[in-house]
Design a protein around this motif. Structure first.
Motif, PDB file in Angstrom:
ATOM      1  N   UNK A 229       9.918 -12.136   8.928  1.00  0.00           N
ATOM      2  CA  UNK A 229      11.014 -11.470   9.318  1.00  0.00           C
ATOM      3  C   UNK A 229      10.728 -10.839  10.818  1.00  0.00           C
ATOM      4  N   UNK A 230       9.544 -11.155  11.179  1.00  0.00           N
ATOM      5  CA  UNK A 230       9.198 -10.818  12.937  1.00  0.00           C
ATOM      6  C   UNK A 230       8.999  -9.147  12.822  1.00  0.00           C
ATOM      7  N   UNK A 231       8.698  -8.775  11.756  1.00  0.00           N
ATOM      8  CA  UNK A 231       8.227  -7.087  12.070  1.00  0.00           C
ATOM      9  C   UNK A 231       6.685  -7.102  12.517  1.00  0.00           C
ATOM     10  N   UNK A 232       6.455  -7.637  13.478  1.00  0.00           N
ATOM     11  CA  UNK A 232       4.760  -7.740  13.820  1.00  0.00           C
ATOM     12  C   UNK A 232       4.330  -6.204  14.213  1.00  0.00           C
ATOM     13  N   UNK A 233       5.279  -5.394  14.650  1.00  0.00           N
ATOM     14  CA  UNK A 233       4.674  -4.006  15.045  1.00  0.00           C
ATOM     15  C   UNK A 233       4.375  -3.110  13.850  1.00  0.00           C
ATOM     16  N   UNK A 234       5.401  -3.459  12.848  1.00  0.00           N
ATOM     17  CA  UNK A 234       4.870  -2.658  11.581  1.00  0.00           C
ATOM     18  C   UNK A 234       3.695  -3.325  10.703  1.00  0.00           C
ATOM     19  N   UNK A 235       3.544  -4.688  10.987  1.00  0.00           N
ATOM     20  CA  UNK A 235       2.406  -5.335  10.378  1.00  0.00           C
ATOM     21  C   UNK A 235       1.086  -5.077  11.047  1.00  0.00           C
ATOM     22  N   UNK A 236       1.098  -4.701  12.452  1.00  0.00           N
ATOM     23  CA  UNK A 236       0.078  -4.210  12.876  1.00  0.00           C
ATOM     24  C   UNK A 236      -0.217  -3.002  12.612  1.00  0.00           C
ATOM     25  N   UNK A 237       0.556  -2.006  12.549  1.00  0.00           N
ATOM     26  CA  UNK A 237       0.376  -0.851  11.830  1.00  0.00           C
ATOM     27  C   UNK A 237      -0.466  -0.709  10.481  1.00  0.00           C
ATOM     28  N   UNK A 238       0.263  -1.359   9.569  1.00  0.00           N
ATOM     29  CA  UNK A 238      -0.446  -1.510   8.332  1.00  0.00           C
ATOM     30  C   UNK A 238      -1.557  -2.052   8.425  1.00  0.00           C
ATOM     31  N   UNK A 239      -1.930  -2.919   9.346  1.00  0.00           N
ATOM     32  CA  UNK A 239      -3.317  -3.705   9.341  1.00  0.00           C
ATOM     33  C   UNK A 239      -4.440  -2.466   9.812  1.00  0.00           C
ATOM     34  N   UNK A 240      -3.795  -1.807  10.730  1.00  0.00           N
ATOM     35  CA  UNK A 240      -4.804  -0.791  11.197  1.00  0.00           C
ATOM     36  C   UNK A 240      -5.346   0.130  10.134  1.00  0.00           C
ATOM     37  N   UNK A 241      -4.014   0.367   9.510  1.00  0.00           N
ATOM     38  CA  UNK A 241      -4.169   1.460   8.425  1.00  0.00           C
ATOM     39  C   UNK A 241      -5.277   1.186   7.263  1.00  0.00           C
ATOM     40  N   UNK A 242      -4.856  -0.364   7.025  1.00  0.00           N
ATOM     41  CA  UNK A 242      -6.032  -0.920   5.883  1.00  0.00           C
ATOM     42  C   UNK A 242      -7.311  -1.005   6.359  1.00  0.00           C
ATOM     43  N   UNK A 243      -7.472  -1.415   7.594  1.00  0.00           N
ATOM     44  CA  UNK A 243      -8.986  -1.401   8.096  1.00  0.00           C
ATOM     45  C   UNK A 243      -9.581   0.171   7.931  1.00  0.00           C
ATOM     46  N   UNK A 244      -8.638   1.299   8.289  1.00  0.00           N
ATOM     47  CA  UNK A 244      -9.249   2.606   8.544  1.00  0.00           C
ATOM     48  C   UNK A 244      -9.653   2.896   6.958  1.00  0.00           C
ATOM     49  N   UNK A 245      -8.634   2.686   6.114  1.00  0.00           N
ATOM     50  CA  UNK A 245      -8.946   3.053   4.646  1.00  0.00           C
ATOM     51  C   UNK A 245     -10.211   2.199   4.195  1.00  0.00           C
ATOM     52  N   UNK A 246     -10.283   1.057   4.374  1.00  0.00           N
ATOM     53  CA  UNK A 246     -11.539   0.315   3.944  1.00  0.00           C
ATOM     54  C   UNK A 246     -12.927   1.158   4.762  1.00  0.00           C
ATOM     55  N   UNK A 247     -12.748   1.244   5.950  1.00  0.00           N
ATOM     56  CA  UNK A 247     -13.902   2.155   6.341  1.00  0.00           C
ATOM     57  C   UNK A 247     -14.198   3.332   5.922  1.00  0.00           C
ATOM     58  N   UNK A 248     -13.262   4.080   5.519  1.00  0.00           N
ATOM     59  CA  UNK A 248     -13.420   5.398   4.776  1.00  0.00           C
ATOM     60  C   UNK A 248     -14.203   5.203   3.430  1.00  0.00           C
ATOM     61  N   UNK A 249     -13.759   4.242   2.891  1.00  0.00           N
ATOM     62  CA  UNK A 249     -14.519   3.888   1.763  1.00  0.00           C
ATOM     63  C   UNK A 249     -15.957   3.550   1.700  1.00  0.00           C
TER      64      UNK A 249
END
Length: 453
Positions: A433-453
């Motif tokens: 659906x072309x929501x690339x900005x939202x996808x990028x934000x979720x990917x960054x948040x997911x990577x940060x969560x994995x780093x905290x773990x």
């Protein structure tokens, strides 16, 4: 000249509420005359009382100078001079050497009070260029700037070489009826006194002594709607402004209905067409298709009153590709008949497009539109969107869901809690659906969560 103030979405809603489906909007320039006249008018003017005081001074001493009169009346020499010239032009005062005398008519007006004062003034009337009927007062007020004169020029910068060029916007699509002085004067003077204000005609007008004219035009829009009974093509006002005190449909029609009967037969035959220009000399690049109308190509042997489009499937596919920017469309994906333009969006068409967000938005709305060229009598053309592809339907539902949420501030964790049904495939849906900005934000948040773990 002026730009349109049409509320396109509101217009679509209004027609939908009437059981009509708006397919497109044509544009034409309708002929108008500006009649430059010299009239005799008995309507009182604001400075009539001042003139009375001025005349009394001259009756007391008829050789007073402009400066002396200005000093006595507490005004400027320039105003005194202008009012005396006016009195002379109206036939009420004459000058002999340095003295002023009332004429016979002036005596009846100012001394005997047996005659109503008449003013000789210049006045412009606006009339229909086909019927010579006076136009309503809106054309003297807010719509005056929308009229296009035969003397107007527009200047623009050529994008290719940066030079300044000009063009003449005046181009009536109907030939002006040759002016007839007697008919025009009779048409103006025949308006009853009680109705003259509606047409901005001076209530006290008695005669029109001389006239000249300027050819003008007024841009009219023509809506084309389909219904169960066929096509409805009618004039609408592109300069109308929506207000809460009047239904929008009435606002759209109020100031232009007077023109409709004069061109009803031609309006009923209007259809959209497509042409592809020849490549420029020395260029192998194919120019984009152009949407036009049949206004200047009307075939009296054809009846288009129940039609809106005359497109070949190949021409329409070219328009969808190069104008609406939807690629790789097959003939099976298109509904093309004389009253319907529709495209079926499948998953392949969606994923091939760099404008997926717009396609999904148009699917939700059910349509897209493109503006045409007013020089080609085209203002706007609609293309309807549908889909029965299960994957696309899923993307549409997902887009509706995230649009209801505060997608600009929602976190990945909030998203997974609120939209748990999309937890496992949200990346694929966001891409679709072309929501690339939202996808990028979720990917960054997911990577940060994995780093905290």
């Amino acid at each position: 000249m002026s730009i349109f103030s049409l509320n396109i979405e509101k217009l679509h809603e209004v027609y939908r509420s009437k059981g009509l489906d708006l397919k497109g909007i044509f544009a034409i320039q309708y002929p108008v005359y500006c009649i430059h006249s010299r009239i005799v008018d008995s309507t009182p003017e604001p400075l009539d009382n001042f003139d009375m005081g001025l005349v009394k001074m001259l009756l007391a001493k008829n050789d007073l100078t402009y400066l002396q009169l200005a000093s006595l009346l507490g005004t400027t020499k320039k105003l005194i001079e202008a009012r005396i010239i006016k009195l002379i032009n109206d036939g009420l005062l004459v000058q002999q050497d340095k003295s002023f005398f009332l004429t016979e008519e002036g005596i009846k007006v100012f001394q005997e009070d047996t005659l109503k004062r008449k003013h000789r003034i210049s006045y412009d009337f606006f009339i229909d260029g086909l019927t010579f009927e006076p136009l309503s007062k809106v054309f003297y007020e807010s719509y005056r700037l929308t009229l296009i004169s035969q003397h107007d020029k527009e200047y623009y910068t050529d994008r290719r070489d940066g030079s300044t060029k000009s063009k003449i916007p005046f181009g009536p699509d109907i030939v002006h009826r040759p002016p007839d002085d007697e008919t025009i004067i009779d048409s103006i003077l025949s308006i009853p006194v009680e109705d003259r204000e509606k047409f901005k005609i001076p209530e006290g007008i008695e005669t029109i002594e001389e006239i000249s004219y300027t050819q003008m035009s007024f841009r009219l829009l023509v809506s084309a709607c389909s219904s169960e009974l066929g096509m409805v093509k009618e004039l609408i006002d592109g300069y109308s402004v929506y207000n809460l005190n009047e239904p929008y449909y009435e606002t759209l029609r109020r100031n232009v209905k007077c023109f409709e009967d004069n061109i009803r037969d031609r309006l009923s035959q209007l259809v959209f067409k497509i042409i592809t220009p020849r490549p420029r000399m020395g260029s192998s690049r194919k120019p984009p298709p152009i949407i036009i109308t049949n206004w200047n190509q009307a075939d009296p042997t054809e009846d288009y009153s129940s039609s809106c489009f005359v497109f070949s499937i190949q021409d329409l596919m070219d328009v969808i590709d190069r104008v609406f920017s939807i690629k790789h469309v097959s003939e099976d994906s298109i509904i093309n008949n004389d009253r319907e333009l529709q495209i079926k969006i499948d998953y392949d068409i969606l994923m091939d497009s760099p404008f997926r967000y717009k396609i999904i938005s148009d699917l939700i709305r059910g349509r897209d539109y493109k503006f045409g060229s007013l020089d080609n009598n085209v203002f706007l053309l609609y293309l309807n969107y549908i889909t029965n592809d299960e994957l696309v339907l899923k993307v549409v539902e997902f887009s509706k869901a995230i649009n209801k949420a505060d997608k600009h501030n929602i976190s990945l964790k909030q998203f997974e809690n609120e939209f748990s049904e999309y937890k496992d495939n949200y990346r694929k849906l966001l891409i679709a659906c072309g929501e690339f900005e939202l996808l990028e934000r979720f990917d960054i948040e997911s990577c940060m969560n994995k780093g905290d773990e």
